[in-house]
Design a protein around this motif. Structure first.
Motif: not given
Length: 130
Positions: A40-66
């Motif tokens: 979602c963010y390349g080399f931009q650090n978004r902290g440590v309270m993060i998650v990698a989503a399954n393909a369905r939830l990720f929806a081709g980057k549609g979930a970025c930032g949710r």
């Protein structure tokens, strides 16, 4: 207690019940640093309270930032008798977990450790979008 206060309490209670009713049952694992680059963010650090989503939830980057609230409900193996620590953790989608099942989230190690003993490795969870 005033009418406005009672109404506010009722609204909060209903909101809590709705969020519980919409919770998704699944499983969580964790991944370790470095968390960049991310899909979602390349080399931009978004902290440590993060998650990698399954393909369905990720929806081709549609979930970025949710943001999702995740709660451990139980362990999935015999590694740790009671791995859940109680409480919840709020995480932001920053990446895709290509190997995750349709009900699985891959939390950062720090987020996983907030809700469960990392020695368990995989836990049962409930999660919902916030």
């Amino acid at each position: 207690m005033g009418l406005a206060t009672r109404a506010l309490i009722l609204i909060v209670m209903v909101a809590c019940l709705i969020s519980l009713a919409n919770a998704i049952d699944g499983q969580a694992t964790f991944y370790t640093p470095s968390y960049v680059p991310s899909s979602c963010y390349g080399f931009q650090n978004r902290g440590v309270m993060i998650v990698a989503a399954n393909a369905r939830l990720f929806a081709g980057k549609g979930a970025c930032g949710r943001r999702y609230r995740v709660r451990c409900t139980s362990g999935t193996n015999l590694g740790v008798p009671h791995p859940c620590r109680g409480g919840t953790v709020d995480v932001t989608v920053v990446d895709l977990c290509p190997g995750c099942a349709g009900d699985q989230l891959d939390l950062s190690q720090e987020a996983f450790a907030m809700i469960a003993d990392p020695d368990e490795g995989r836990i049962s969870i409930e999660y919902h979008q916030i």
